[in-house]
Each structure stands twice: as C-alpha cells, then as structure tokens.
Motif scaffolding. Structure first.
Motif, PDB file in Angstrom:
ATOM      1  N   ILE A 268       0.922  -1.168  -0.188  1.00 38.02           N
ATOM      2  CA  ILE A 268      -0.085   0.073   0.138  1.00 38.02           C
ATOM      3  C   ILE A 268       0.960   1.185   0.000  1.00 38.02           C
ATOM      4  O   ILE A 268       1.508   1.531   0.982  1.00 38.02           O
ATOM      5  N   ARG A 270       2.282   4.719   0.347  1.00 32.43           N
ATOM      6  CA  ARG A 270       1.917   5.719   1.312  1.00 32.43           C
ATOM      7  C   ARG A 270       1.806   7.354   0.427  1.00 32.43           C
ATOM      8  O   ARG A 270       1.018   8.094   0.671  1.00 32.43           O
ATOM      9  N   CYS A 289      -8.072  -3.249   1.057  1.00 31.06           N
ATOM     10  CA  CYS A 289      -7.544  -3.768   1.935  1.00 31.06           C
ATOM     11  C   CYS A 289      -7.934  -4.653   2.845  1.00 31.06           C
ATOM     12  O   CYS A 289      -7.417  -5.809   3.137  1.00 31.06           O
ATOM     13  N   THR A 299      -1.414  -6.818   4.290  1.00 28.55           N
ATOM     14  CA  THR A 299      -1.124  -5.554   3.786  1.00 28.55           C
ATOM     15  C   THR A 299       0.067  -4.836   4.466  1.00 28.55           C
ATOM     16  O   THR A 299       0.094  -4.951   5.631  1.00 28.55           O
ATOM     17  N   GLU A 301       2.510  -1.341   4.335  1.00 29.19           N
ATOM     18  CA  GLU A 301       2.882  -0.008   3.510  1.00 29.19           C
ATOM     19  C   GLU A 301       4.258  -0.120   2.930  1.00 29.19           C
ATOM     20  O   GLU A 301       5.247  -0.412   3.676  1.00 29.19           O
ATOM     21  N   SER A 303       6.747   2.381   0.307  1.00 33.39           N
ATOM     22  CA  SER A 303       7.067   3.799  -0.317  1.00 33.39           C
ATOM     23  C   SER A 303       7.614   3.642  -1.712  1.00 33.39           C
ATOM     24  O   SER A 303       8.401   2.772  -2.169  1.00 33.39           O
TER      25      SER A 303
END
Length: 489
Positions: A268, A270, A289, A299, A301, A303
C-alpha cells in the motif's frame, strides 16, 4: 431474449456457444441491435454489421463440423479504432486519417480473428489516444452509459472510452483497448467494468497506431475478471515484427482465477494518499485492503518515493515520442490532404486542419523538449526519473507480491467540465501513469459506487509478466465487492 444475450458475460456466452444452445449469428444480431439502439452514446466510429454477421456465420459453420474451437470463437467484440484492420476504416479518431483503410491487419486483431472472434466495429477514442475523457475525438465525445447525472452527460474516461462504454452498455461482450498512461484502467473505473493493461511487451504493438512507443500497450476490457483474462489470452504472444514484443512464455491466465491469496503480501504505497483525495476514494481503498486481509493476504505499507514526479515525467516523455511518431502524417501518402502552393504549405495546411487542439498541444510540447538546448534539461532528465520510478517498484517487489491503489482520483465527471484546464485533466492519470512508466501489469476492478451512484475502481499492480497474480488478486476483489451495478440506460 435479445436483452438476455447482451447481458451475459463472455464466459457464459462461450459456454452457450460450445453447448450449441445458442448460435453465433443470434448472439451477433443481438449485439448489433443493441448498438443500433444506443448510437446516442457515440461509442463506435465505424460499425461493421455485414462483416460481423459473415464471421458469425463462419463460426457457426465451423461448430457444425465439430471443429475444435477455442473459447473466443463466435464471440462478438469491439475493436478500439487504434488497431489497423484490413480493409476497414481506421482513424485513430483523427481527421488526418480520413479514408484510411489499411491493407494489413494488426497482430492483435489478426490473432483474435484467427480465433474466431467477431468484430462488431471500431470504437471511439480520444484523438490518437491523447486524453483521459474521450472528448478530443474528431468524431465527437463518447457518453458514459451511467449518465446523465444532474442533467449532464458524463465522460467515459479515456482514451479507450468508446470500448469502455460499449462493454458497460452491453453493446459487445468485450473490447480491445490500449493503455499509454491509464487509457484502459481509468475508463474501466469510470464505466464500472474490468480493464487490464498487461506488461509492456506482452502484446505486440505491430499495426497499432503509435502514440508513445515506449509506453503503448494493448489490453482487454470486459465485464468480469474472467472475461478479461479470456480476451487477453487471445491477444498476447511474441511477435518478431515488433522489436519490443517479449519472447516469454504465455501462461493460462484463466487458470490463476479461483486460487486463494493466503500468504500474499500486498503493498500500500503511502505516496498515493495524495492531498485533497476524496474521502470516498480513500474509504474504498481501505475497504479493498480489508477484503484482501479477510481473504488471507497481508497488507504492508510501502514507499514509492518518486511517484510525485510521475506525471511531469510522463508529460515530457509521451509528447516527445508523439512528436516523432506523428511526423509521418504529412498528407502525402495516406489520409487527409489539404492543398497548398508549395510542399511545405501543404504540410502545414494538412496538419493544421487534420490534428485537433490536444494533439497539436502535445506535438508542440514534444518538439520543444527534444529541441537543441532543451533535450538534456527535459527529455534526458525525464528518462532518468523514469528509471528511478521503475527502481522504486523493483525495490517494493522485493517485499510484496502486488500493489493495491485506487484507479482514479474521482468518479466520472461531466463532459466539458475540465475542458479549459488541461492540467486538471492530466491529473486523472495520477494513479495509473507510474505503472505505465515502469512497464508493469495493472488491472482496474469495480469496487463500489460513489455518493453520486457512479462506479469507482481499485487497481492491482504486479511484477513484470506476472499477470497471473494480478488477475488472481483482482478476482478476489471482484468476489468480495460483489459489484452488480449497471448503467441507467
């Protein structure tokens, strides 16, 4: 009966044809009738009813002989008018290609034709695929079948808006599209259908009118993930005539459907939570999600730090390549010719009259960034940033199996609403462009409805040539969402 035939999925129709409970001619006539009754959508530039019925009759004749037929044999589909089709008008929705009937067939359409697919006609699009709304077509805008809302007709998204509208309205069982920066996925989101852009190189570009050669990729648009997988299966494969076509094995895409996703890690990003994101888009993303976690995935996070540079990078690279590709349209060899007192004046007159405003804008931008003194500052720098964007994804895929994002930052907007603001229009592609720059597979699946009762899509992005994982995850979202919305018309 006719309405029933046009509301089936491709998979259901294929089963009916194979069981001989239905004929290809019956199925084709039902869709031709639907096209005739929905011409107000302007989804098609060219209808080919005689050719369609001829091919449908041939499909029925093959089946009567007990020939071993594939799942696309006798299936009525639409072809985006960016694919060259032998002897059939091919316009790229531009005045400059008036009267152009190619003496050859694109590789993708030739593959589909060889498998017995029935071409109903050529669908409308943004001129030369340059747009996110389908309002730049010389043949007029396509209307989203989900409209009107508050008395205003809606865009279907672009550039493959005609294909998306035709599929959503039941005018065909599936359609081809092309995706340069989101031109399959964004209209799929706006029209409540499934649209998949495979990995760059998975489909041959030979015989597709070029926009930006390092980005253009053919793909499939349909009403279900299974249907999209079936059509895509018929489109892919290595083509020695296209130097960018990848000589890699082609898996059975449909076989990936139904497999569970337990143990998969879903990234996911950000950076995709952009400033001013609509609450309903964020809520749908969070719901997606939750669906994947309930199905056993995790899931995580991640970048993608160079995402913020994706749109300006795209709008340097794509126009630069367009300015080179569109130089061939000069009024000398084919298409429109506007006479002039000299050869140079004929070039100017033809291009000035033949190209629309958005195409001219992008040619000028592209020519500028490639010009002496600016090449290093713009085009070369953009190519370096593109590499950084691809590296972001490569690094992310070390720890995750796929990425989940919204498909578009809004639901469908009204025709003409953003016409005077090209920057606002370009922001429609904010979630889809990075995938294209990195050459990755991506799919849009309808996940729910906005507060205005319009479709919203979720996007799954995968590793290069891992369409199987993308389809597998998309099928889970489709099952969990249970999206059953249909256009008002």
């Amino acid at each position: 009966m006719s309405a029933t035939l046009t509301s089936m999925t491709l998979a259901e129709a294929s089963q009916q044809l194979q069981a001989r409970a239905l004929s290809a001619v019956e199925l084709t006539r039902a869709h031709l009738d639907a096209m005739a009754s929905h011409r107000s959508l302007n989804a098609f530039i060219t209808e080919t009813p005689e050719l369609a019925l001829e091919r449908a009759a041939e499909a029925d004749a093959r089946r009567a002989q007990d020939a071993a037929l594939g799942p696309l044999d006798g299936i009525p589909i639409a072809i985006k008018d960016l694919f060259c089709t032998e002897g059939v008008l091919t316009t790229a929705a531009s005045h400059i290609l008036d009267g152009f009937r190619p003496p050859y067939e694109s590789t993708v359409t030739a593959k589909l034709k060889a498998q017995g697919a029935v071409m109903l006609g050529k669908t409308n699009l943004d001129e030369f695929a340059m747009g996110s709304s389908n309002i730049t077509s010389y043949y007029g805008p396509v209307k989203n079948p989900w409209g009107p809302v508050d008395g205003k007709d809606l865009v279907p998204g672009g550039s493959s808006g005609g294909s998306a509208a035709a599929v959503a309205a039941g005018l065909c069982l599936a359609a081809t599209g092309t995706d340069t920066g989101g031109s399959i996925r964004q209209p799929a989101s706006f029209c409540g259908i499934v649209g998949i852009k495979p990995t760059y190189g998975r489909c041959s570009r030979w015989g597709i009118v070029a926009f930006a050669s390092s980005l253009d990729q053919a793909g499939a648009m349909a009403r279900s993930v299974r249907d999209a997988a079936m059509l895509l299966q018929g489109m892919v494969g290595h083509d020695p005539r296209d130097s960018t076509s990848a000589p890699v094995p082609v898996p059975d895409f449909a076989a990936a459907l139904g497999q569970d996703i337990r143990g998969l890690k879903i990234g996911i990003p950000r950076e995709y939570r952009i400033e001013g994101m609509a609450a309903e888009i964020d809520a749908l993303w969070r719901q997606g999600c939750a669906w994947l976690e309930d199905a056993g995935a995790t899931t995580v996070e991640i970048s993608l730090p160079h995402t913020r540079h994706a749109l300006p990078t795209y709008y340097i690279i794509a126009p630069a390549e367009a300015s080179s590709n569109l130089a061939r349209y000069d009024g000398v060899r084919f298409g429109l010719r506007v006479p002039g007192a000299s050869l140079d004046e004929m070039y100017q007159n033809t291009r000035g009259e033949g190209f629309g405003a958005e195409v001219r804008r992008r040619i000028l931008i592209g020519t500028y960034v490639l010009s002496a003194g600016y090449y290093d500052a713009y085009y070369l720098k953009a190519q370096k940033v593109r590499t950084l964007i691809a590296n972001d994804f490569r690094e992310a895929f070390r720890s995750v199996d796929a990425v989940l994002t919204p498909t578009a930052p809004s639901d469908a907007f009204a025709i003409g609403e953003r016409l005077d603001d090209p920057i606002m229009m370009y922001l429609n592609d904010v979630f889809t462009v990075p995938t294209s720059l990195a050459g990755l597979p991506g799919i849009s699946v309808p996940g729910g409805l906005s507060g205005r009762g319009l479709p919203l899509g979720l996007q799954v992005i995968g590793r290069p040539f891992d369409e199987e994982a993308v389809l597998r995850i998309a099928a889970v979202i489709e099952r969990c969402a249970g999206f059953s919305g249909r256009p008002r018309g």
